[in-house]
Design a protein around this motif. Structure first.
Motif, mmCIF file in Angstrom:
data_model
loop_
_atom_site.group_PDB
_atom_site.id
_atom_site.type_symbol
_atom_site.label_atom_id
_atom_site.label_comp_id
_atom_site.label_asym_id
_atom_site.label_seq_id
_atom_site.Cartn_x
_atom_site.Cartn_y
_atom_site.Cartn_z
ATOM 1 N N ILE A 1 0.803 -1.225 0.079
ATOM 2 C CA ILE A 1 0.210 -0.011 -0.138
ATOM 3 C C ILE A 1 0.937 1.256 -0.036
ATOM 4 N N PHE A 2 2.059 1.140 0.988
ATOM 5 C CA PHE A 2 2.671 2.296 1.036
ATOM 6 C C PHE A 2 3.488 2.602 -0.302
ATOM 7 N N ALA A 3 3.802 1.617 -1.320
ATOM 8 C CA ALA A 3 4.439 1.670 -2.525
ATOM 9 C C ALA A 3 3.464 2.447 -3.479
ATOM 10 N N LEU A 4 2.187 2.006 -3.294
ATOM 11 C CA LEU A 4 1.183 2.351 -4.064
ATOM 12 C C LEU A 4 0.940 4.107 -4.009
ATOM 13 N N LEU A 5 1.058 4.451 -2.473
ATOM 14 C CA LEU A 5 0.820 5.665 -2.394
ATOM 15 C C LEU A 5 2.127 6.586 -2.983
ATOM 16 N N VAL A 6 3.034 6.030 -2.755
ATOM 17 C CA VAL A 6 4.291 6.617 -3.402
ATOM 18 C C VAL A 6 4.240 6.848 -4.791
ATOM 19 N N VAL A 7 3.927 5.825 -5.515
ATOM 20 C CA VAL A 7 3.601 5.793 -7.056
ATOM 21 C C VAL A 7 2.693 6.908 -7.208
ATOM 22 N N CYS A 8 1.450 6.925 -6.623
ATOM 23 C CA CYS A 8 0.457 7.676 -6.859
ATOM 24 C C CYS A 8 0.876 9.474 -6.966
ATOM 25 N N SER A 9 1.715 9.738 -5.613
ATOM 26 C CA SER A 9 2.236 10.955 -5.622
ATOM 27 C C SER A 9 3.163 11.287 -6.601
ATOM 28 N N ALA A 10 4.008 10.312 -6.939
ATOM 29 C CA ALA A 10 5.009 10.384 -8.017
ATOM 30 C C ALA A 10 4.341 10.914 -9.164
ATOM 31 N N ILE A 11 3.100 10.609 -9.469
ATOM 32 C CA ILE A 11 2.472 10.946 -10.949
ATOM 33 C C ILE A 11 2.503 12.146 -11.319
ATOM 34 N N ALA A 12 2.136 13.012 -9.986
ATOM 35 C CA ALA A 12 2.337 14.523 -10.256
ATOM 36 C C ALA A 12 3.511 15.017 -10.998
ATOM 37 N N VAL A 13 4.535 14.313 -10.278
ATOM 38 C CA VAL A 13 5.839 14.813 -10.688
ATOM 39 C C VAL A 13 6.245 14.344 -12.139
ATOM 40 N N LEU A 14 5.586 13.031 -12.366
ATOM 41 C CA LEU A 14 5.615 12.537 -13.732
ATOM 42 C C LEU A 14 5.145 13.265 -14.875
ATOM 43 N N THR A 15 3.968 13.998 -14.363
ATOM 44 C CA THR A 15 3.280 14.724 -15.399
ATOM 45 C C THR A 15 4.080 15.810 -15.877
#
Lengths: 461, 573, 269
Positions: free
Chosen positions: A166-180
């Protein structure tokens, strides 16, 4: 070609449920029904098993869905017949595109035996790839299931493992803003670099003529079009200026009146009304500019003996100004409310009237924040698209006359990318160069204004 | 003593300054009121102009003609085979129905104009109807297709106002010549018409004179050869104006294409006035009257816009009037607008396709942006340590929220279409692009909602031995849900109105079918509005405005839901 | 005269014949439905310092803000009764709060210089009221005001610097200079030293004692020691009522009311 994918996903969902029950059941049976002796609740064991059974396979399928086409394209470049390989790069690309179209039911621009053969290779490879990926997914899924099932026991810390996922998932989701942001920068940069490899960057930045027609035939000389962006920036600037002339005083005075003078009940009714203005889609403003404001300005100009057209910088600017009013007013309202009451009291205690207090104390105190708000509004005006597309016109006039049609950066991006486009032509790529310029300018304005506003807030907090 | 003298002089100075200062105060207050009034009236004007233009599109004039589905022409051998039925000449059947309504239309040219009242696409609808229900063959049905958009506009009075004037006294047919009928009427009953035409001509002449004067003013500034050509033009204009002025003077007025049209209705027919004088009027029949008896029951219809300047001829106007008079055309609720996708013919165009497209797009946006946004907010608010990276992400999100929407379109074009080869014009891609755009909004709103949950809740949960994850998902998230929901809905409402990014990924194409899946080509409501607004024909204007009304209603519903949820679920600690 | 007198009652407050600058009769103040002051009757002498003491929320600041009608800026506040300045009802219809506030200056708890230069801070009042006919006159007003506030020597060479850059005590003196610049008759001070350190406080107290010669100074303070040091008259407020008022020496040494007694001996507050 990715037709089987939805079914695979459906199957995975089913398998996930199955795995969850299995894992839960195993945990319960490990504890002989006394679930309290388990380290983690049985549900966590179920979730653990479900994750292992599905996640690896899911990631594989998702990657295939995204990159399968790319992979296939690379494979096909290896399979090209030698006579095609000898052709120019764009011919090869056309050949591949046609083969792709033939293989997957698109419309090809030509057919030939070589193409048909290539299409068959294409189709068979696609099938082969798909079967291989499905098989691999199945192996991953079943393998993961048994691996994880073996680990479930009385003392197994299923919860910790699940929480890590779950933690990894949370990190990935926050990274999407940066990835955008990264995606924006990279895509704009790469396409712009390709554009600047064809057109001199200085000609783009300082050129005075914008007519992005490219040659129809390779042998046409002097038909490479001119990509001088100055008229576009000038048009953008002119319209933004008009918009700010409307929005800055109206928005500011509204904010001042609402925060300093209005009764709470007035405030409660007027603020939402102004917010409606902010919520109206820009295409509606465009329609309003095109069919109400534009004709009105033309008639008014003709009545006083001036030539004017329905599409003009003035009508686009006016309507954009209206759109930005709530933006300016709500941001300035926040800023003005942040001015400490002590300053107002100090002024009133000197015998200043309310207007004098606002003009001489509140406004100067709020000025940095208001500047930040206005900068944000400017950035918004520069990036606004639909109003100008509909109301400002398309002709790249280098003029300061607000009654003439002008064009803007955003209008040209839309014009260049909505018609028929050939990829890789300077004409198409120039849209990305314009996009890059737009991005850099608005980003700069945003960063400055966000910083100014934040500094300002900190001062009075 | 000097102190008290200084004080009293100070008081005097202040008192003297007061009137000026209070005037300034009043002015300042007035500026504030004016600003607010201006903003609100701009909104009012916007809504009013959209409403006024869009309202008429919710009704439409439809045919209500008897149409015989002749067995001989559709399925002569009674096969019932859909293939046979599909091939039948429905166009001819519709044309027959129109011809039956206007039996005196003979010439090929007139017939073609008459058949133009019904668009060719109506054939498709009729065919579908018969194939679906073959039992209709051989029966009389009502043909209820929408009337051509220009006629529809005319009947709604949008091309030129239709002014009806009831005739006074007897109308006597003097010369029943088939081409031109000369009628006699009491002079006073024709006076109004004559005065009207005279006035219109004087206005025409005045306009030309103003034009000439303007050129003359411009002439003073210029010189040389240009001037010669200009001079000639001015003379022409002035001559023309003079001629028209003279023409307004005569006792007998011959009407031309620059004059308002005057149509006379009597005995179930319509005739166009070509010459009027005191007591007599010569007319050309457009729809033949059934009788040539003297009648008291007649009326005049004045169409102020001259025939030359409008899209429909007097002949078409006459047919339209007759269709309405006979009940062959009726104003009905425009259901087509809500059930059809886009069409090249305004009367057959609807927003159903765009609406479904918008819903599918929004669905994709929601599925992508809501979970990612909420999870990102949870991470940033509950798990992330305060360090450089978190700061960077935060600045990033704030900036992303202010990036122009068209940039997201460019991103979608470059990444989703050109790199990953996703389908063009698909709601899936549009939804993903809008999701990236909406993400910062959702993250910011969700973070605010999570932050508003008091720490005591977390401490209580952690205190009874729940893990951090359990605390967040079982206790914090449910309490933050109303705030998250509100922010999400507002973000989605904004995405619903967004146009520019969708243009970039090809959702701007003409699509005549209602999209069926996330990957079928489609458009969205704001894009449809943009497309229609860019169309030149007048009849699109009302439809564009009507589409805007529906879009605004949808957005209002979404926003009201958000407001309602906020009030209903809001919790204060 | 600049020395601080510890026994002020021997120093001029005994002049019983002096006229009263401010007279309050039956003053009641309401915030919405809540009553904050009950029937306050008080006479305040000119050219002296009067302290209002009492526990927090007792209404002393509310009463202070009635004297220059600062309570007008609060929508829900309502003042009843009669307050006279030099015999003139300040709540009368024909009294303009602008003129009133120019002659009744105010200094607040937290120094609140405007975000402008030191010069502009002091020039603010004269400018809005149009007191200076030209730049020289304005310069003169600013200079004398800063001198009277004892700040001139410290800021004469940096008048263009922002007022917010000064230290807390300097800021408070700047605010006093700002108030003096419009030649007030009365200066209200709402706990002027509560945000300052002891040294800055001493300077302000010195200044107040100095200003007493030209102004009627009314001061709210939390510190009884300060009231004893600086003021000639003291009024004790409790729960919205004026319990006792009189010469400072008398209030502190021989109060009539037991509540005053309890308060000054530290039983509550």
């Amino acid at each position: 070609m990715i037709t089987l994918l939805p079914f695979a996903m459906l199957a995975l969902t089913g398998f996930m449920l199955l795995a969850w029950f299995q894992g839960r059941g195993k945990a319960v049976s490990c504890a002989d029904g006394h679930t309290s002796i388990l380290h983690s609740l049985p549900g966590y064991s179920g979730a653990y098993l479900a994750i292992w059974s599905v996640l690896p396979a899911f990631l594989l399928l998702a990657a295939y869905g995204l990159f399968g086409d790319l992979l296939l394209g690379l494979q096909m470049q290896q399979k090209l017949p030698p006579d095609i390989l000898a052709l120019a790069p764009e011919k090869i690309e056309l050949f591949l595109r046609n083969a792709h179209a033939l293989a997957f039911g698109g419309t090809a621009s030509e057919t030939s035996p070589a193409l048909t053969a290539m299409a068959q290779t294409y189709a068979s490879h696609a099938r082969y790839n798909q079967i291989a990926v499905m098989g691999l997914a199945l192996v991953l899924s079943v393998g993961g299931f048994f691996f994880a099932r073996r680990r479930i026991s009385k003392t197994f810390r299923a919860r910790n493992h699940v929480e890590a996922v779950i933690f990894a998932l949370l990190v990935v989701c926050s990274a999407i803003a940066v990835l955008t942001t990264l995606g924006i920068v990279l895509s704009l940069l790469t396409e712009s670099l390709r554009f600047f490899s064809q057109i001199n960057a200085l000609d783009f930045i300082f050129g005075l003529k914008w007519s992005p027609q490219t040659a129809l035939r390779a042998d046409q000389v002097g038909q490479s079009g001119s990509f001088g962006a100055v008229p576009l920036f000038a048009g953008t600037f002119l319209i933004t200026l008009i918009a700010m002339i409307v929005a800055a005083p109206v928005g500011l005075f509204s904010a001042i009146y609402l925060s300093e003078y209005a009764k709470p009940s007035t405030r409660r009714t007027v603020k939402p009304i102004l917010e409606i203005l902010a919520g109206v889609p820009t295409v509606v403003y465009g329609f309003f500019a095109l069919l109400t404001v534009g004709p009105f300005i033309r008639q008014a100009a003709e009545a006083v003996g001036l030539g004017a057209q329905t599409q003009s910088a003035l009508s686009a600017g006016l309507v954009m100004g209206i759109m930005i009013i709530p933006f300016v007013s709500s941001l300035s309202d926040d800023v003005i409310n942040a001015v400490p009451q002590a300053l107002r009291d100090g002024s009133y205690a000197m015998g200043a009237t309310q207007a004098e207090t606002v003009r001489n104390v509140v406004f100067p105190a709020a000025l940095p924040g208001i500047m930040g708000a206005l900068l944000l509004a400017v950035s918004r005006a520069i990036g606004e698209t639909m109003i100008v597309v509909m109301a400002a016109g398309q002709s790249a006039n280098l003029t300061a006359n607000p009654l003439e049609p002008v064009t803007t950066v955003t209008v040209q991006i839309v014009t260049l990318l909505t018609g028929d486009q050939e990829f890789d032509s300077a004409k198409t790529l120039s849209a990305f160069a314009l996009g890059l310029a737009l991005f850099v300018i608005t980003l700069g304005l945003n960063i400055i204004s966000l910083r100014v506003v934040r500094k300002y807030r900190e001062r009075y907090d | 003593m000097t102190e008290s003298a200084a004080r009293s002089s100070t008081k005097a100075l202040i008192a003297a300054s007061l009137p000026r200062r209070y005037r300034a105060e009043q002015r300042f207050r007035l500026y504030g009121r004016a600003a607010i009034l201006l903003a609100i009236s701009a909104l009012g004007l916007l809504l009013f102009s959209v409403g006024a233009q869009g309202f008429s599109a919710f009704s439409i004039f439809r045919f209500d003609l008897p149409l015989h589905l002749d067995t001989k022409r559709i399925d002569p051998n009674n096969t019932g085979d859909p293939k046979v039925i599909a091939k039948a000449p429905y166009r001819a059947l519709i044309q027959q129905a129109l011809s039956d309504a206007f039996p005196d239309v003979r010439s090929r040219r007139d017939k073609r104009a008459l058949f133009g009242l019904s668009t060719g696409l109506n054939v498709v609808e009729l065919r579908k109807r018969v194939i679906k229900n073959p039992a209709l063959i051989g029966t009389d049905i009502r043909f209820t297709a929408p009337i051509s958009d220009d006629i529809d506009l005319y009947l709604k009075g949008k091309i030129t106002p239709r002014r009806f004037i009831t005739g006074k006294g007897d109308l006597v047919i003097q010369q029943p010549n088939p081409k031109i009928i000369t009628l006699a009427a009491a002079p006073e009953s024709l006076d109004f018409l004559i005065a009207h035409i005279r006035q219109s001509r004087l206005q025409q002449a005045a306009k030309l004179e103003v034009q000439a004067q303007k050129l003359r003013d411009g002439l003073k500034a210029s010189n040389g050869q240009v001037a010669a050509a200009q001079k000639q033009k001015i003379e022409q204009l002035e001559h023309k104006a003079k001629t028209i002025r003279n023409a307004a003077k005569g006792q007998t007025l011959g009407l031309n294409k620059n004059d308002p049209s005057i149509l006379l209705g009597f005995h179930g027919g319509i005739a166009k006035a070509i010459r009027v004088s005191a007591g007599t009027i010569s007319v050309k029949p457009l729809v033949r009257p059934t009788s040539l008896e003297t009648t008291q029951n007649w009326q005049a219809l004045i169409l102020d816009l001259p025939e030359r300047a409008r899209r429909i001829t007097d002949q078409q106007a006459a047919w339209a009037e007759m269709l309405v008079d006979h009940g062959y055309a009726k104003r009905r609720f425009n259901s087509i607008f809500f059930t059809h996708a886009d069409s090249r013919e305004p009367e057959l165009a609807g927003i159903a396709g765009a609406m479904v497209g918008s819903i599918l797009t929004l669905l994709a946006t929601m599925l992508a942006a809501v979970p990612i946004g909420i999870l990102a907010a949870i991470y940033l608010e509950e798990f992330a340590k305060k360090n450089r990276l978190t700061d960077f992400i935060e600045v990033n999100i704030n900036n992303l929220a202010a990036v122009p929407s068209i940039i997201f379109g460019l991103l979608g074009l470059a990444v989703f279409l050109n790199t990953f080869h996703m389908p063009r014009s698909a709601p899936l891609v549009g939804g993903l692009v809008l999701a990236l755009m909406t993400l910062p909004v959702i993250i910011i709103a969700s973070r605010a909602a999570i932050k508003a949950v008091p720490p005591s809740i977390r401490e209580a949960a952690l205190g009874i031995g729940a893990s951090k994850t359990q605390t967040v998902f079982d206790h914090v998230l449910p309490l933050a849900a109303p705030g998250i929901l509100t922010g999400t809905i507002i973000g989605l409402a904004r995405a619903l109105g967004e146009t520019a990014p969708l243009l970039m990924i090809g959702m701007v194409a003409f699509i005549a079918d209602i999209p069926k899946s996330l990957t079928s080509p489609s458009t969205a409501m704001p894009v449809q509005i943009y497309l229609w607004a860019s169309s030149a024909e007048r009849s699109w204007e009302a439809r564009t405005a009507a589409a805007i009304i529906i879009l605004l209603l949808l957005m209002i519903v979404l926003n009201l839901t958000a407001v309602f949820l906020r009030h209903k679920l809001e919790r204060r600690w | 005269m600049a020395s601080i007198t510890l026994k002020p009652d021997t120093n001029g407050a005994d002049a019983t014949s002096e006229t009263h600058k401010v007279r309050a009769r039956d003053v009641n103040v309401f915030y919405g439905a809540k009553q904050a002051l009950f029937d306050v009757n008080l006479d305040i002498s000119d050219r002296s310092v009067t302290s209002f003491i009492g526990p927090s929320g007792c209404g002393k600041s509310t009463f202070l803000r009635c004297i220059n009608r600062m309570n007008d800026t609060i929508d829900i506040c309502r003042v009843e009764g009669d307050i006279r300045l030099d015999g003139k009802d300040i709540y009368a219809r024909d009294v303009d709060p602008v003129i009133l506030r120019a002659s009744v200056g105010m200094v607040f708890q937290k120094p609140n210089p405007f975000p402008k230069s030191i010069y502009d801070n002091v020039a603010y009042g004269p400018r809005i009221h149009g007191l200076a006919a030209n730049a020289e006159e304005l310069d003169h007003i600013v200079e004398t005001s800063l001198q009277r506030a004892g700040l001139w020597a410290e800021v004469a060479d940096r008048l263009d610097e922002p007022g917010t850059g000064l230290s807390g005590g300097q800021q408070q003196r700047l605010v006093i200079a700002r108030a003096i610049a419009v030649r007030p008759e009365v200066i209200l001070m709402d706990e002027p030293c509560s945000a300052l350190d002891p040294i800055a406080t001493a300077k302000i107290e010195e200044l107040i004692d100095d200003l007493r010669n030209n102004y009627c100074i009314i001061m709210v303070t939390h510190s009884m020691a300060q009231a004893a040091r600086v003021s000639q008259h003291t009024a004790f407020f409790h729960l919205g009522k004026l319990v006792e008022a009189g010469p400072t020496g008398q209030i502190f040494t021989n109060p009539c009311d037991s509540r005053t007694q309890d308060y000054i001996t530290g039983r509550f507050g």
